[in-house]
Motif scaffolding. Sequence first.
Motif, PDB file in Angstrom:
ATOM      1  N   HIS A 101       0.826  -1.202   0.000  1.00 44.83           N
ATOM      2  CA  HIS A 101       0.000   0.000   0.000  1.00 44.83           C
ATOM      3  C   HIS A 101       0.864   1.256   0.000  1.00 44.83           C
ATOM      4  O   HIS A 101       0.605   2.203  -0.753  1.00 44.83           O
ATOM      5  N   GLN A 102       1.895   1.281   0.840  1.00 43.58           N
ATOM      6  CA  GLN A 102       2.790   2.445   0.890  1.00 43.58           C
ATOM      7  C   GLN A 102       3.539   2.632  -0.424  1.00 43.58           C
ATOM      8  O   GLN A 102       3.688   3.757  -0.911  1.00 43.58           O
ATOM      9  N   ALA A 103       3.998   1.524  -1.012  1.00 41.42           N
ATOM     10  CA  ALA A 103       4.689   1.610  -2.291  1.00 41.42           C
ATOM     11  C   ALA A 103       3.767   2.150  -3.375  1.00 41.42           C
ATOM     12  O   ALA A 103       4.163   2.986  -4.192  1.00 41.42           O
ATOM     13  N   GLY A 104       2.502   1.696  -3.345  1.00 43.55           N
ATOM     14  CA  GLY A 104       1.535   2.196  -4.318  1.00 43.55           C
ATOM     15  C   GLY A 104       1.294   3.687  -4.170  1.00 43.55           C
ATOM     16  O   GLY A 104       1.200   4.413  -5.164  1.00 43.55           O
ATOM     17  N   LEU A 105       1.214   4.165  -2.927  1.00 46.41           N
ATOM     18  CA  LEU A 105       1.014   5.596  -2.691  1.00 46.41           C
ATOM     19  C   LEU A 105       2.213   6.413  -3.178  1.00 46.41           C
ATOM     20  O   LEU A 105       2.046   7.489  -3.759  1.00 46.41           O
ATOM     21  N   LEU A 106       3.414   5.896  -2.943  1.00 44.89           N
ATOM     22  CA  LEU A 106       4.608   6.628  -3.362  1.00 44.89           C
ATOM     23  C   LEU A 106       4.732   6.645  -4.880  1.00 44.89           C
ATOM     24  O   LEU A 106       5.095   7.677  -5.472  1.00 44.89           O
ATOM     25  N   VAL A 107       4.415   5.525  -5.529  1.00 40.99           N
ATOM     26  CA  VAL A 107       4.431   5.489  -6.992  1.00 40.99           C
ATOM     27  C   VAL A 107       3.413   6.482  -7.551  1.00 40.99           C
ATOM     28  O   VAL A 107       3.670   7.184  -8.525  1.00 40.99           O
ATOM     29  N   THR A 108       2.243   6.548  -6.893  1.00 39.85           N
ATOM     30  CA  THR A 108       1.228   7.515  -7.307  1.00 39.85           C
ATOM     31  C   THR A 108       1.741   8.947  -7.143  1.00 39.85           C
ATOM     32  O   THR A 108       1.568   9.789  -8.027  1.00 39.85           O
ATOM     33  N   GLY A 109       2.364   9.230  -5.996  1.00 38.12           N
ATOM     34  CA  GLY A 109       2.895  10.570  -5.750  1.00 38.12           C
ATOM     35  C   GLY A 109       3.964  10.953  -6.759  1.00 38.12           C
ATOM     36  O   GLY A 109       4.002  12.092  -7.247  1.00 38.12           O
ATOM     37  N   ALA A 110       4.841  10.000  -7.100  1.00 41.66           N
ATOM     38  CA  ALA A 110       5.879  10.275  -8.089  1.00 41.66           C
ATOM     39  C   ALA A 110       5.265  10.546  -9.464  1.00 41.66           C
ATOM     40  O   ALA A 110       5.730  11.420 -10.205  1.00 41.66           O
ATOM     41  N   ALA A 111       4.205   9.803  -9.799  1.00 42.16           N
ATOM     42  CA  ALA A 111       3.526  10.028 -11.073  1.00 42.16           C
ATOM     43  C   ALA A 111       2.889  11.410 -11.120  1.00 42.16           C
ATOM     44  O   ALA A 111       2.947  12.103 -12.145  1.00 42.16           O
ATOM     45  N   LEU A 112       2.275  11.822 -10.018  1.00 46.32           N
ATOM     46  CA  LEU A 112       1.687  13.166  -9.964  1.00 46.32           C
ATOM     47  C   LEU A 112       2.769  14.241 -10.088  1.00 46.32           C
ATOM     48  O   LEU A 112       2.563  15.264 -10.745  1.00 46.32           O
ATOM     49  N   ALA A 113       3.909  13.995  -9.456  1.00 43.65           N
ATOM     50  CA  ALA A 113       5.024  14.940  -9.575  1.00 43.65           C
ATOM     51  C   ALA A 113       5.487  15.041 -11.023  1.00 43.65           C
ATOM     52  O   ALA A 113       5.790  16.136 -11.524  1.00 43.65           O
ATOM     53  N   ASN A 114       5.541  13.901 -11.709  1.00 44.92           N
ATOM     54  CA  ASN A 114       5.905  13.916 -13.126  1.00 44.92           C
ATOM     55  C   ASN A 114       4.930  14.775 -13.931  1.00 44.92           C
ATOM     56  O   ASN A 114       5.334  15.554 -14.801  1.00 44.92           O
ATOM     57  N   GLY A 115       3.637  14.613 -13.635  1.00 42.66           N
ATOM     58  CA  GLY A 115       2.627  15.396 -14.340  1.00 42.66           C
ATOM     59  C   GLY A 115       2.759  16.887 -14.084  1.00 42.66           C
ATOM     60  O   GLY A 115       2.636  17.698 -15.013  1.00 42.66           O
ATOM     61  N   VAL A 116       3.010  17.257 -12.833  1.00 43.50           N
ATOM     62  CA  VAL A 116       3.181  18.670 -12.490  1.00 43.50           C
ATOM     63  C   VAL A 116       4.381  19.254 -13.222  1.00 43.50           C
ATOM     64  O   VAL A 116       4.328  20.372 -13.763  1.00 43.50           O
ATOM     65  N   VAL A 117       5.481  18.504 -13.260  1.00 41.39           N
ATOM     66  CA  VAL A 117       6.687  18.972 -13.947  1.00 41.39           C
ATOM     67  C   VAL A 117       6.422  19.152 -15.436  1.00 41.39           C
ATOM     68  O   VAL A 117       6.806  20.171 -16.037  1.00 41.39           O
ATOM     69  N   LEU A 118       5.739  18.189 -16.060  1.00 39.51           N
ATOM     70  CA  LEU A 118       5.470  18.273 -17.493  1.00 39.51           C
ATOM     71  C   LEU A 118       4.584  19.464 -17.838  1.00 39.51           C
ATOM     72  O   LEU A 118       4.877  20.240 -18.756  1.00 39.51           O
ATOM     73  N   VAL A 119       3.494  19.632 -17.095  1.00 37.57           N
ATOM     74  CA  VAL A 119       2.578  20.737 -17.379  1.00 37.57           C
ATOM     75  C   VAL A 119       3.228  22.074 -17.046  1.00 37.57           C
ATOM     76  O   VAL A 119       3.085  23.053 -17.786  1.00 37.57           O
TER      77      VAL A 119
END
Length: 426
Positions: free
Chosen positions: A259-277
Amino acid sequence: MSAMTRHSPDGSVYGSGWRTTWVLLAFMLVNFADKTVLGLAANPIMDDLGLTREQFGTASAAFFALFSVSALAVSSLTRTVRTTVLLLAMALLWSAAQLPMLWTAAGFGTLVATRVLLGAAEGPAMPVATHHLHGWFEQRERTLPTAVLLTGAAAGVAVAAPTLTLVIDRFGWRWAFGAVGLAGLAWAAYWAVRGAEGPYARRAGDEGTTQDTVPYRRILLSGTWISAALGAFAAYWMLSANLTWMPDYLESVTGLSLHQAGLLVTGAALANGVVLVGHGLLAQRRPQPPSGPGTGALMCLAAVAVGLFALTDAVWLKVLLMLGPMALANVFMTVAQTACARIAPASQRGVVLGALAFVYALAGALAPWTTGRVVDAADSVGAGYRTAFLFTSTLLGLSGLVALRFLRPERDARRLATHQDPQPSP
């Protein structure tokens, strides 16, 4: 509106272009959810099917067996087949490739075979979707919509990680494949009714215009294309390796729960999106597309972050690096797409973007398998992952230095005499 109609260049074009952007964002979201499912279900799949990490890496790499060839071959069809048709066919094939894993007797052989089919169907997704999207926007307006399109990678992971983790926990790993297969069918149904080409798209089959005069070898041997291809290869190496192995690394090495790994992967993906936009918004204010100095510097900074991620034992620092500077490498994917589109005439854009995808997709085939082999061969899981991350850091740094020197889309566009935009199609 018919799926195969074309819009006239009037006051509604800009709004229609952004509606198309959001629909293609959903397309890329499903695309990357398809890729993510294998990494999220890594441990239950390996346990259930009795696979080693090297075997699992082979199954993941099988996705890319035909990925590169398909990317180039199908992108070449954009000169004769409408992109609306190609995108629909790809989405239908994605679903056809995912659903067989619902069969309880489906084992390692079926997993490998379906990943090969899925990769062949998804290989052309990025170049064809980008080519289609650029038919809706003038050159100077393309950076932000391209960045939004590429956030499909981040959004796909961000949505898929918690959703598919829940599906795996509640219904088992096989239904994770079923869920993304059904999502692909839903997108295809919508696109069949609403998909349309934009006013800046070249009609499939149009020949004989003055823009069809640049030899492909001149484009593909330019400093911009070569540096874009190398940088995209490095960025995609990190993306592919992380999609497959980051959940396992976070559980096996850092001690986080699923569960924690899934949350961190999700957070990293959101960070990627913020950086791209964020990068897209900044680039949209500039009259010219991004070039080497700034992009290469970001790549080098990401390389340093990945190296530090590999060497530190502090979990909190790893988290900060994942959510911050490591995400900067993804910017190169946007820059590579817009830079290569800038130096290619509109009629040749699909092929040039397909050639770019052919190169960076090779990283998708090599990174998961190489990482799995390195980890299995190491004295410990932690040592193996450390070596793999340090190699990724080196790859990012070298490609960043090449971009600093050679990524010059405006200069190469002038040298190739590439027109900035075609006239809008009636």
